[in-house]
Design a protein around this motif. Structure first.
Motif, PDB file in Angstrom:
ATOM      1  N   UNK A 232     -36.818   2.839 -25.400  1.00 39.73           N
ATOM      2  CA  UNK A 232     -37.320   4.078 -26.021  1.00 39.73           C
ATOM      3  C   UNK A 232     -38.787   3.931 -26.389  1.00 39.73           C
ATOM      4  N   UNK A 233     -39.139   2.764 -26.912  1.00 37.08           N
ATOM      5  CA  UNK A 233     -40.529   2.528 -27.297  1.00 37.08           C
ATOM      6  C   UNK A 233     -41.431   2.578 -26.064  1.00 37.08           C
ATOM      7  N   UNK A 234     -40.953   2.037 -24.947  1.00 41.90           N
ATOM      8  CA  UNK A 234     -41.744   2.057 -23.710  1.00 41.90           C
ATOM      9  C   UNK A 234     -42.009   3.486 -23.257  1.00 41.90           C
ATOM     10  N   UNK A 235     -40.970   4.336 -23.291  1.00 41.85           N
ATOM     11  CA  UNK A 235     -41.144   5.739 -22.890  1.00 41.85           C
ATOM     12  C   UNK A 235     -42.194   6.409 -23.772  1.00 41.85           C
ATOM     13  N   UNK A 236     -42.098   6.197 -25.080  1.00 44.19           N
ATOM     14  CA  UNK A 236     -43.055   6.828 -25.988  1.00 44.19           C
ATOM     15  C   UNK A 236     -44.472   6.291 -25.774  1.00 44.19           C
ATOM     16  N   UNK A 237     -44.589   4.999 -25.494  1.00 50.49           N
ATOM     17  CA  UNK A 237     -45.906   4.401 -25.290  1.00 50.49           C
ATOM     18  C   UNK A 237     -46.577   4.918 -24.022  1.00 50.49           C
ATOM     19  N   UNK A 238     -45.835   4.959 -22.902  1.00 50.22           N
ATOM     20  CA  UNK A 238     -46.453   5.418 -21.664  1.00 50.22           C
ATOM     21  C   UNK A 238     -46.745   6.909 -21.730  1.00 50.22           C
TER      22      UNK A 238
ATOM     23  N   UNK B  18     -50.871  10.852 -21.978  1.00 52.07           N
ATOM     24  CA  UNK B  18     -50.937  12.212 -22.520  1.00 52.07           C
ATOM     25  C   UNK B  18     -49.891  13.115 -21.874  1.00 52.07           C
ATOM     26  N   UNK B  19     -48.639  12.698 -21.971  1.00 55.99           N
ATOM     27  CA  UNK B  19     -47.540  13.415 -21.331  1.00 55.99           C
ATOM     28  C   UNK B  19     -46.578  14.001 -22.365  1.00 55.99           C
ATOM     29  N   UNK B  20     -45.869  15.036 -21.973  1.00 52.31           N
ATOM     30  CA  UNK B  20     -44.745  15.526 -22.738  1.00 52.31           C
ATOM     31  C   UNK B  20     -43.483  14.831 -22.258  1.00 52.31           C
ATOM     32  N   UNK B  21     -42.385  15.014 -22.992  1.00 48.78           N
ATOM     33  CA  UNK B  21     -41.114  14.382 -22.641  1.00 48.78           C
ATOM     34  C   UNK B  21     -39.989  15.411 -22.742  1.00 48.78           C
ATOM     35  N   UNK B  22     -39.176  15.493 -21.682  1.00 47.68           N
ATOM     36  CA  UNK B  22     -37.904  16.221 -21.733  1.00 47.68           C
ATOM     37  C   UNK B  22     -36.834  15.211 -21.354  1.00 47.68           C
ATOM     38  N   UNK B  23     -35.840  15.047 -22.208  1.00 45.56           N
ATOM     39  CA  UNK B  23     -34.862  13.987 -21.984  1.00 45.56           C
ATOM     40  C   UNK B  23     -33.464  14.477 -22.299  1.00 45.56           C
ATOM     41  N   UNK B  24     -32.543  14.285 -21.356  1.00 45.12           N
ATOM     42  CA  UNK B  24     -31.131  14.572 -21.586  1.00 45.12           C
ATOM     43  C   UNK B  24     -30.450  13.273 -21.989  1.00 45.12           C
ATOM     44  N   UNK B  25     -29.554  13.344 -22.966  1.00 44.49           N
ATOM     45  CA  UNK B  25     -28.913  12.128 -23.454  1.00 44.49           C
ATOM     46  C   UNK B  25     -27.552  12.440 -24.050  1.00 44.49           C
ATOM     47  N   UNK B  26     -26.760  11.401 -24.249  1.00 38.03           N
ATOM     48  CA  UNK B  26     -25.484  11.526 -24.952  1.00 38.03           C
ATOM     49  C   UNK B  26     -25.515  10.743 -26.260  1.00 38.03           C
ATOM     50  N   UNK B  27     -26.664  10.182 -26.594  1.00 42.39           N
ATOM     51  CA  UNK B  27     -26.802   9.308 -27.762  1.00 42.39           C
ATOM     52  C   UNK B  27     -27.745   9.942 -28.777  1.00 42.39           C
ATOM     53  N   UNK B  28     -27.221  10.280 -29.950  1.00 44.42           N
ATOM     54  CA  UNK B  28     -28.046  10.927 -30.971  1.00 44.42           C
ATOM     55  C   UNK B  28     -29.201  10.036 -31.420  1.00 44.42           C
ATOM     56  N   UNK B  29     -29.072   8.707 -31.233  1.00 48.46           N
ATOM     57  CA  UNK B  29     -30.157   7.815 -31.620  1.00 48.46           C
ATOM     58  C   UNK B  29     -31.423   8.097 -30.810  1.00 48.46           C
ATOM     59  N   UNK B  30     -31.256   8.569 -29.564  1.00 49.77           N
ATOM     60  CA  UNK B  30     -32.427   8.941 -28.766  1.00 49.77           C
ATOM     61  C   UNK B  30     -33.186  10.077 -29.435  1.00 49.77           C
TER      62      UNK B  30
END
Length: 355
Positions: free
Chosen positions: A145-151, A156-168
């Motif tokens: 998760x930290x890697x996704x946020x760092x890159x 300078x990107x936005x993020x759209x992420x589908x997940x089954x884990x509320x921790x995400x």
């Protein structure tokens, strides 16, 4: 990949007339999608089709392919290309050592890094990822998760992420949209989902039952049920009742019941486990009296066991002595189809506006 201030407009992705998000998703924005699988997959597929989407298929879907072939098929680039190598390194993969490796021989963390690097190699401005952490062992997810946020921050990107884990949703932040029954059940920051749940998912995370209710003349009612409370609100409301706000017994006149008027008979329709907590799903014998709800039954979570007094009477884990003096007795008697009596602590009913 580009650093231009472009975005994805999700307002056209609608369920029962409501968009999954009511504003463009651009650099620095995060949208997390959760809920019913088909609805979430449909929303993500439509968002992925946007020209600004940076996405890549799961390498694990082609286990016999070599890494270099996956990279070429996904990005059009050579796996040893300097730019792609740099992206892979940033994601945690030494690509030059694995170009000829078959994907089935990569570990889950390497597969994750490969997929993320392949997505970043595109020319969009918003990372669109389908449950990217699902295959990772628990100890690796925080770093991923930290890697996704760092890159995303670096480029300078936005993020759209589908997940089954509320921790995400908790750690990535931004907006969480829950899709249930082909509709947008709730959208907003995770804190809002937890404080005023409007979806079954949020109710489960918060440890509550959620009902549609009506507040009128100082009284709060849920359908025709006699389980009611006082309120200062007026009009249509949502009402939460914590799963630990119910007392359950085989005895209709159990001394543990304190508000006789709200005691109702129910049938146990299901039993489920939730991280050491066993819960009963209850269906009222008469909907004019009771409520269909979940209630905590046996609690074996460490905090609950540690808090139990010595000597432990009732036995550790037992929440409702009226169902039996011991865990063994209760598990023998409390089965699907069993009839029990239930009382709700109406002081713990929490109403809030539908709007």
């Amino acid at each position: 990949m580009t650093t231009a201030a472009t975005s994805i407009d999700p307002t056209g992705v609608r369920f029962t007339g409501k968009p999954v998000h009511d504003a463009p998703i651009g650099p620095g924005d995060t949208l997390v999608l959760m809920g019913h699988t088909d609805a979430v997959r449909s929303a993500l597929t439509r968002l992925s089709a946007n020209a600004e989407a940076l996405t890549a298929p799961d390498p694990a879907a082609t286990p016999r392919a070599r890494v270099a072939k996956y990279v070429r098929a996904t990005t059009g680039a050579d796996a040893r290309d300097t730019r792609f190598t740099a992206l892979a390194h940033a994601c945690g993969l030494r690509i030059e050592a694995h170009a000829r490796t078959r994907i089935r021989d990569l570990d889950p963390e390497q597969c994750f890094a490969l997929r993320l690097a392949a997505a970043l190699a595109g020319t969009g401005s918003v990372l669109v990822l389908d449950d990217p952490f699902a295959a990772l062992p628990e100890h690796a997810r925080l770093g991923a998760r930290r890697t996704v946020m760092q890159v995303a921050g670096k480029h300078d990107l936005g993020i759209v992420l589908a997940t089954t884990d509320v921790m995400d949703a908790a750690l990535l932040g931004g907006t969480l949209t829950v899709l249930e029954k082909d509709q947008v059940a709730q959208t907003g920051p995770l804190a809002e989902h937890l404080s005023e749940p409007r979806s079954n998912l949020a109710a489960r995370w918060s440890g509550v039952n959620v009902f549609s209710g009506l507040a009128r003349r100082g009284r709060l009612s849920i359908g025709h049920s006699q389980v009611r409370a006082r309120t200062e609100l007026d009009g249509k409301v949502f009402v939460t009742i914590p799963t630990d706000a119910a007392t359950v017994s085989f005895d209709e006149f159990d001394p543990a019941f304190t508000e006789g008027a709200t005691v109702f008979e129910a049938v146990v329709t299901a039993i489920r486990e939730n991280s050491g907590l066993l819960q009963l799903t209850l269906s009222p014998a008469d909907t004019e009296v009771g409520l269909a709800m979940s209630a905590d039954w046996l609690d074996f979570r460490p905090a609950a066991l540690a808090a139990a007094p010595e000597p432990r009477t009732p036995e550790a884990g037992v929440l409702h002595p009226g169902l039996g003096a011991s865990v063994a007795e209760q598990t023998a008697r409390v089965v699907v189809g069993a009839r029990v009596w239930v009382e709700v602590d109406t002081a713990r009913m929490h109403p809030y506006s539908v709007e």
